[in-house]
Design a protein around this motif. Structure first.
Motif, PDB file in Angstrom:
ATOM      1  N   VAL A 172       0.831  -1.213   0.000  1.00 35.11           N
ATOM      2  CA  VAL A 172       0.000   0.000   0.000  1.00 35.11           C
ATOM      3  C   VAL A 172       0.865   1.263   0.000  1.00 35.11           C
ATOM      4  O   VAL A 172       0.572   2.199  -0.747  1.00 35.11           O
ATOM      5  N   PRO A 173       1.941   1.340   0.796  1.00 40.41           N
ATOM      6  CA  PRO A 173       2.800   2.521   0.714  1.00 40.41           C
ATOM      7  C   PRO A 173       3.405   2.749  -0.675  1.00 40.41           C
ATOM      8  O   PRO A 173       3.537   3.880  -1.130  1.00 40.41           O
ATOM      9  N   VAL A 174       3.765   1.665  -1.363  1.00 43.15           N
ATOM     10  CA  VAL A 174       4.385   1.798  -2.680  1.00 43.15           C
ATOM     11  C   VAL A 174       3.354   2.114  -3.766  1.00 43.15           C
ATOM     12  O   VAL A 174       3.559   3.017  -4.583  1.00 43.15           O
ATOM     13  N   PHE A 175       2.238   1.387  -3.771  1.00 36.02           N
ATOM     14  CA  PHE A 175       1.252   1.552  -4.841  1.00 36.02           C
ATOM     15  C   PHE A 175       0.153   2.557  -4.514  1.00 36.02           C
ATOM     16  O   PHE A 175      -0.628   2.937  -5.381  1.00 36.02           O
ATOM     17  N   GLY A 176       0.085   2.988  -3.265  1.00 38.68           N
ATOM     18  CA  GLY A 176      -0.850   4.045  -2.897  1.00 38.68           C
ATOM     19  C   GLY A 176      -2.237   3.598  -2.496  1.00 38.68           C
ATOM     20  O   GLY A 176      -3.003   4.373  -1.926  1.00 38.68           O
ATOM     21  N   SER A 177      -2.600   2.346  -2.785  1.00 39.38           N
ATOM     22  CA  SER A 177      -3.926   1.845  -2.428  1.00 39.38           C
ATOM     23  C   SER A 177      -3.943   0.328  -2.608  1.00 39.38           C
ATOM     24  O   SER A 177      -2.942  -0.277  -3.008  1.00 39.38           O
ATOM     25  N   PHE A 178      -5.096  -0.277  -2.340  1.00 37.55           N
ATOM     26  CA  PHE A 178      -5.279  -1.712  -2.532  1.00 37.55           C
ATOM     27  C   PHE A 178      -5.711  -2.030  -3.968  1.00 37.55           C
ATOM     28  O   PHE A 178      -5.803  -3.196  -4.346  1.00 37.55           O
TER      29      PHE A 178
END
Length: 226
Positions: free
Chosen positions: A41-47
């Protein structure tokens, strides 16, 4: 905030699951949850776009599951606890895990494992690893997605959703074109390094798969624009 978003994400995964995958989603997912919270989530910004307990069939015909799949880049992310994956593992289980990793690779996925100790103690380091990997495949030389002919783009879009090898007959169905025309489209994609053939001979192949270069083009376009 993370807990609420995770709960909604998990329920959505369960709603669309059945059979053994549904059973897997109801097991203890503590490790996967840690990986989502500290890394994905920190890397891609969301699920968005992530798939829990992705179901595959190994080369021996046994069902195997990947902790989390990112379909756009065909990456299987794994959280591995030292106790269950090393300290208490039997020789047979050790061999099975190696065979499982090979099967994931042969199915065209990148196997990207993290230990729980890394995720809990060095999350920034884990994130840097992933950012670097995405950067490397994202910097693949070649044309941008929107510069490709429409038929080539459509083959790539359908293929990434399929998440497994495809045949010329599939391409014909997707494009509503005759096999000879589809063969020319596939030849162009191969020359550009966006698909690779599997099996067959020098003249005809049995199946095709997208390359990492193709996956990175689709990922960059869908998430950041081209």
């Amino acid at each position: 905030m993370f807990e609420k978003e995770y709960e909604a994400f998990w329920k959505d995964q369960v709603r669309n699951a059945s059979g053994q995958r549904l059973e897997m989603l109801h097991r203890d997912l503590t490790g996967t949850k840690i990986m989502l919270k500290t890394l994905l989530v920190p890397v891609f910004g969301s699920f968005e776009g992530l798939v829990l307990e992705h179901e595959m069939v190994s080369v021996s015909g046994v069902k195997i599951f990947g902790d989390t799949l990112l379909p756009q880049l065909r990456i299987i992310f794994e959280e591995e606890h030292y106790v269950t994956h090393a300290e208490r593992i039997t020789r047979d289980r050790f061999s099975f895990e190696r065979a499982r990793a090979r099967s994931v690779a042969m199915l065209g996925f990148t196997y990207f494992p993290y230990s729980r100790d890394e995720l809990e103690k060095k999350p920034e380091f884990c994130q840097r690893n992933l950012f670097e990997f995405i950067g490397r495949i994202g910097n693949a030389e070649g044309v941008g997605l929107l510069q490709l002919p429409v038929y080539e783009r459509e083959v790539m879009r359908f293929a990434i959703m399929r998440s497994k090898p495809f045949e010329l007959s599939d391409v014909s169905l997707w494009l509503q074109l005759k096999h000879e025309t589809c063969r020319k489209v596939m030849r162009e994609l191969e020359l550009k390094g966006l698909v690779r053939s599997i099996g067959g001979g020098k003249i005809r192949c049995h199946e095709f798969m997208l390359t990492d270069k193709a996956a990175s083009l689709l990922f960059r376009h869908s998430k950041f624009g081209d």
